[in-house]
Write a protein that holds these residues in place. Sequence first.
Motif, PDB file in Angstrom:
ATOM      1  N   GLY A 219       0.941  -1.524  -0.349  1.00 48.23           N
ATOM      2  CA  GLY A 219       0.143   0.055  -0.019  1.00 48.23           C
ATOM      3  C   GLY A 219       0.906   1.059  -0.172  1.00 48.23           C
ATOM      4  O   GLY A 219       0.257   2.004  -0.104  1.00 48.23           O
ATOM      5  N   ARG A 220       1.957   1.501   0.466  1.00 51.00           N
ATOM      6  CA  ARG A 220       2.533   2.564  -0.055  1.00 51.00           C
ATOM      7  C   ARG A 220       2.348   3.303  -1.370  1.00 51.00           C
ATOM      8  O   ARG A 220       2.438   4.613  -0.634  1.00 51.00           O
ATOM      9  CB  ARG A 220       4.814   2.047   0.141  1.00 51.00           C
ATOM     10  N   PRO A 221       2.308   3.239  -2.302  1.00 50.76           N
ATOM     11  CA  PRO A 221       1.719   4.724  -2.572  1.00 50.76           C
ATOM     12  C   PRO A 221       0.479   5.536  -2.644  1.00 50.76           C
ATOM     13  O   PRO A 221       0.513   6.192  -3.327  1.00 50.76           O
ATOM     14  CB  PRO A 221       2.125   3.893  -4.260  1.00 50.76           C
ATOM     15  N   TYR A 222       0.193   4.423  -2.236  1.00 52.08           N
ATOM     16  CA  TYR A 222      -1.515   4.536  -1.692  1.00 52.08           C
ATOM     17  C   TYR A 222      -2.176   5.307   0.037  1.00 52.08           C
ATOM     18  O   TYR A 222      -2.941   5.248  -0.252  1.00 52.08           O
ATOM     19  CB  TYR A 222      -2.540   3.733  -2.286  1.00 52.08           C
ATOM     20  N   SER A 223      -0.563   4.962   0.776  1.00 48.22           N
ATOM     21  CA  SER A 223      -0.871   5.268   2.210  1.00 48.22           C
ATOM     22  C   SER A 223      -1.468   6.692   2.021  1.00 48.22           C
ATOM     23  O   SER A 223      -1.363   7.656   1.884  1.00 48.22           O
ATOM     24  CB  SER A 223       0.529   5.511   2.200  1.00 48.22           C
ATOM     25  N   GLY A 224      -2.491   5.995   3.206  1.00 47.07           N
ATOM     26  CA  GLY A 224      -3.720   7.617   3.395  1.00 47.07           C
ATOM     27  C   GLY A 224      -4.879   7.850   2.293  1.00 47.07           C
ATOM     28  O   GLY A 224      -5.628   8.540   2.729  1.00 47.07           O
ATOM     29  N   ASP A 225      -4.945   7.126   1.277  1.00 49.20           N
ATOM     30  CA  ASP A 225      -5.613   7.148  -0.025  1.00 49.20           C
ATOM     31  C   ASP A 225      -7.096   6.519   1.014  1.00 49.20           C
ATOM     32  O   ASP A 225      -6.915   5.775   1.244  1.00 49.20           O
ATOM     33  CB  ASP A 225      -5.500   7.076  -1.352  1.00 49.20           C
ATOM     34  N   VAL A 226      -8.254   7.165  -0.297  1.00 49.49           N
ATOM     35  CA  VAL A 226      -8.959   6.165  -0.189  1.00 49.49           C
ATOM     36  C   VAL A 226      -9.199   5.981  -1.524  1.00 49.49           C
ATOM     37  O   VAL A 226      -9.746   7.537  -2.336  1.00 49.49           O
ATOM     38  CB  VAL A 226     -10.856   6.865  -0.002  1.00 49.49           C
ATOM     39  N   LEU A 227      -9.500   5.125  -2.046  1.00 44.67           N
ATOM     40  CA  LEU A 227      -9.420   4.193  -3.164  1.00 44.67           C
ATOM     41  C   LEU A 227     -11.311   4.392  -3.842  1.00 44.67           C
ATOM     42  O   LEU A 227     -11.364   2.915  -3.460  1.00 44.67           O
ATOM     43  CB  LEU A 227      -8.056   3.503  -3.830  1.00 44.67           C
ATOM     44  N   VAL A 228     -11.433   4.284  -4.801  1.00 43.43           N
ATOM     45  CA  VAL A 228     -12.915   3.753  -5.595  1.00 43.43           C
ATOM     46  C   VAL A 228     -13.086   3.306  -6.761  1.00 43.43           C
ATOM     47  O   VAL A 228     -12.097   3.568  -7.621  1.00 43.43           O
ATOM     48  CB  VAL A 228     -14.140   5.173  -5.979  1.00 43.43           C
ATOM     49  N   VAL A 229     -13.413   1.383  -6.585  1.00 43.08           N
ATOM     50  CA  VAL A 229     -13.038   0.576  -7.663  1.00 43.08           C
ATOM     51  C   VAL A 229     -14.573   1.034  -8.181  1.00 43.08           C
ATOM     52  O   VAL A 229     -15.368   0.774  -7.661  1.00 43.08           O
ATOM     53  CB  VAL A 229     -12.795  -0.431  -7.053  1.00 43.08           C
ATOM     54  N   ARG A 230     -14.222   0.909  -9.802  1.00 45.41           N
ATOM     55  CA  ARG A 230     -15.284   0.910 -10.171  1.00 45.41           C
ATOM     56  C   ARG A 230     -15.624  -0.515 -10.884  1.00 45.41           C
ATOM     57  O   ARG A 230     -14.468  -2.196 -10.569  1.00 45.41           O
ATOM     58  CB  ARG A 230     -14.159   1.937 -11.340  1.00 45.41           C
ATOM     59  N   GLU A 231     -16.585  -0.866 -11.460  1.00 49.11           N
ATOM     60  CA  GLU A 231     -17.013  -1.979 -12.288  1.00 49.11           C
ATOM     61  C   GLU A 231     -15.922  -2.766 -12.715  1.00 49.11           C
ATOM     62  O   GLU A 231     -16.478  -3.895 -13.113  1.00 49.11           O
ATOM     63  CB  GLU A 231     -18.414  -1.558 -12.948  1.00 49.11           C
ATOM     64  N   ASP A 232     -15.399  -2.174 -13.692  1.00 45.73           N
ATOM     65  CA  ASP A 232     -14.100  -2.966 -14.802  1.00 45.73           C
ATOM     66  C   ASP A 232     -13.583  -3.622 -13.773  1.00 45.73           C
ATOM     67  O   ASP A 232     -11.425  -3.550 -14.072  1.00 45.73           O
ATOM     68  CB  ASP A 232     -14.078  -2.267 -15.912  1.00 45.73           C
ATOM     69  N   ALA A 233     -12.907  -3.035 -12.454  1.00 44.03           N
ATOM     70  CA  ALA A 233     -11.617  -3.520 -11.584  1.00 44.03           C
ATOM     71  C   ALA A 233     -10.700  -2.432 -11.540  1.00 44.03           C
ATOM     72  O   ALA A 233      -9.634  -2.467 -11.019  1.00 44.03           O
ATOM     73  CB  ALA A 233     -11.275  -4.598 -11.683  1.00 44.03           C
ATOM     74  N   THR A 234     -11.376  -1.350 -11.678  1.00 50.46           N
ATOM     75  CA  THR A 234      -9.507  -0.183 -12.176  1.00 50.46           C
ATOM     76  C   THR A 234     -10.913   0.788 -10.638  1.00 50.46           C
ATOM     77  O   THR A 234     -11.266   0.726  -9.773  1.00 50.46           O
ATOM     78  CB  THR A 234      -9.930   0.592 -13.503  1.00 50.46           C
ATOM     79  N   TRP A 235      -9.159   1.365 -10.802  1.00 50.09           N
ATOM     80  CA  TRP A 235      -9.775   2.467  -9.182  1.00 50.09           C
ATOM     81  C   TRP A 235      -9.331   3.578  -9.255  1.00 50.09           C
ATOM     82  O   TRP A 235      -8.335   3.922 -10.037  1.00 50.09           O
ATOM     83  CB  TRP A 235      -9.197   1.537  -8.082  1.00 50.09           C
ATOM     84  N   SER A 236      -9.131   4.889  -8.739  1.00 49.83           N
ATOM     85  CA  SER A 236      -8.823   5.919  -9.109  1.00 49.83           C
ATOM     86  C   SER A 236      -9.187   6.328  -7.186  1.00 49.83           C
ATOM     87  O   SER A 236      -9.968   5.690  -6.495  1.00 49.83           O
ATOM     88  CB  SER A 236      -9.872   7.440  -9.333  1.00 49.83           C
ATOM     89  N   SER A 237      -7.989   7.082  -6.936  1.00 54.50           N
ATOM     90  CA  SER A 237      -8.559   8.338  -5.694  1.00 54.50           C
ATOM     91  C   SER A 237      -9.489   8.873  -5.490  1.00 54.50           C
ATOM     92  O   SER A 237     -10.559   9.458  -6.980  1.00 54.50           O
ATOM     93  CB  SER A 237      -6.905   9.298  -5.478  1.00 54.50           C
ATOM     94  N   ILE A 238     -10.220   9.223  -3.739  1.00 53.99           N
ATOM     95  CA  ILE A 238     -11.219  10.104  -3.885  1.00 53.99           C
ATOM     96  C   ILE A 238     -10.675  10.822  -4.003  1.00 53.99           C
ATOM     97  O   ILE A 238     -11.747  12.430  -3.842  1.00 53.99           O
ATOM     98  CB  ILE A 238     -11.274   9.780  -2.452  1.00 53.99           C
ATOM     99  N   SER A 239      -9.827  11.563  -4.236  1.00 52.09           N
ATOM    100  CA  SER A 239      -9.270  13.124  -4.496  1.00 52.09           C
ATOM    101  C   SER A 239      -9.795  13.215  -5.813  1.00 52.09           C
ATOM    102  O   SER A 239      -9.840  14.810  -6.021  1.00 52.09           O
ATOM    103  CB  SER A 239      -8.298  13.147  -4.367  1.00 52.09           C
ATOM    104  N   GLU A 240     -10.256  12.779  -6.938  1.00 51.88           N
ATOM    105  CA  GLU A 240      -9.890  12.863  -8.475  1.00 51.88           C
ATOM    106  C   GLU A 240     -11.344  12.790  -8.498  1.00 51.88           C
ATOM    107  O   GLU A 240     -12.335  14.194  -8.896  1.00 51.88           O
ATOM    108  CB  GLU A 240     -10.356  11.566  -9.123  1.00 51.88           C
ATOM    109  N   ALA A 241     -12.788  12.514  -7.976  1.00 51.41           N
ATOM    110  CA  ALA A 241     -14.122  13.396  -7.957  1.00 51.41           C
ATOM    111  C   ALA A 241     -14.672  11.785  -6.035  1.00 51.41           C
ATOM    112  O   ALA A 241     -14.444  10.521  -6.469  1.00 51.41           O
ATOM    113  CB  ALA A 241     -14.878  12.386  -9.147  1.00 51.41           C
ATOM    114  N   LEU A 242     -15.735  12.685  -5.846  1.00 50.44           N
ATOM    115  CA  LEU A 242     -16.417  12.000  -4.598  1.00 50.44           C
ATOM    116  C   LEU A 242     -17.403  11.088  -5.440  1.00 50.44           C
ATOM    117  O   LEU A 242     -18.329  11.013  -6.519  1.00 50.44           O
ATOM    118  CB  LEU A 242     -17.435  12.970  -4.115  1.00 50.44           C
ATOM    119  N   PRO A 243     -17.566  10.236  -4.854  1.00 55.32           N
ATOM    120  CA  PRO A 243     -18.304   8.664  -5.222  1.00 55.32           C
ATOM    121  C   PRO A 243     -20.073   9.256  -5.480  1.00 55.32           C
ATOM    122  O   PRO A 243     -20.374   9.807  -4.861  1.00 55.32           O
ATOM    123  CB  PRO A 243     -18.506   7.270  -4.415  1.00 55.32           C
TER     124      PRO A 243
END
Length: 255
Positions: A219-243
């Motif tokens: 988890g080092r590259p994502y420490s402290g982050d919230v990751l939003v997982v999409r239907e296609d199994a990709t993900w992005s940081s919550i900082s990019e867009a709220l769910p």
Amino acid sequence: MNTSNAQPATAVVVGGSTGIGRGIADAWAAHGIETHVFSRSRPTGPGAGRLVWHRLDLRDAEHAKEKLAADMPAHTDLACYSAIYFTSRREPFTQTTESDWLDQFAVNVHGLTWTLRAAMPALRAAGPGLFLHVSSEVVYNAGPHRSGYAATKAAADSLIRSVSQEIEPDEVTFVQTLPTGMVDTPGIRARRPADFDYSGYMTPAAFAPLAVELARTRGRPYSGDVLVVREDATWSSISEALPTSQSRPPTGDHG
């Protein structure tokens, strides 16, 4: 996968018999990680034989604390908290029973607390260990008819954010994740009509690639982050867009 050069990696998933937790547990076990599942029900179906099961009922505080302390593997590299309690249907705050209200806090907040306390020494010794918390869009989108769920998931989010600032990331990395939409789980199916169409729902397997990535990197590259997982199994940081909010008026399927 072997995330430690010294010995095979070990993982713990609390709430890993079904749902998102099961998707994460299966992914870790499939990659050679010794994976322990703590849950009320025994994991069943494909992949269950790879999981080490420990019966745990978080609504029984003394049992839960004792079980977590006694059965937490001394060598634990990865821990995930995915246990959840929500009412059988969406309902106004004034109609929520006291027992349902207390059970939501017991599982969604106190269980997380007990798991953190039990897992932290081993995770710190792993240097760094990973603690993954399965959050919810309701943290960002409080809505009607799910006040207990919103309150407890927001409390859990705040707990993780606070603890992560008390512990150095080279000891334990804290990451949270949540789905971008509804997930097809046994708990959700218990709240839906028999003829409900789940074709638009995500599946727990969508979390497998993220679980593998977090195990590989601790988890080092994502420490402290919230990751939003999409239907296609990709993900992005919550900082990019709220769910997107899943709040909606109660319907015949009870939400």
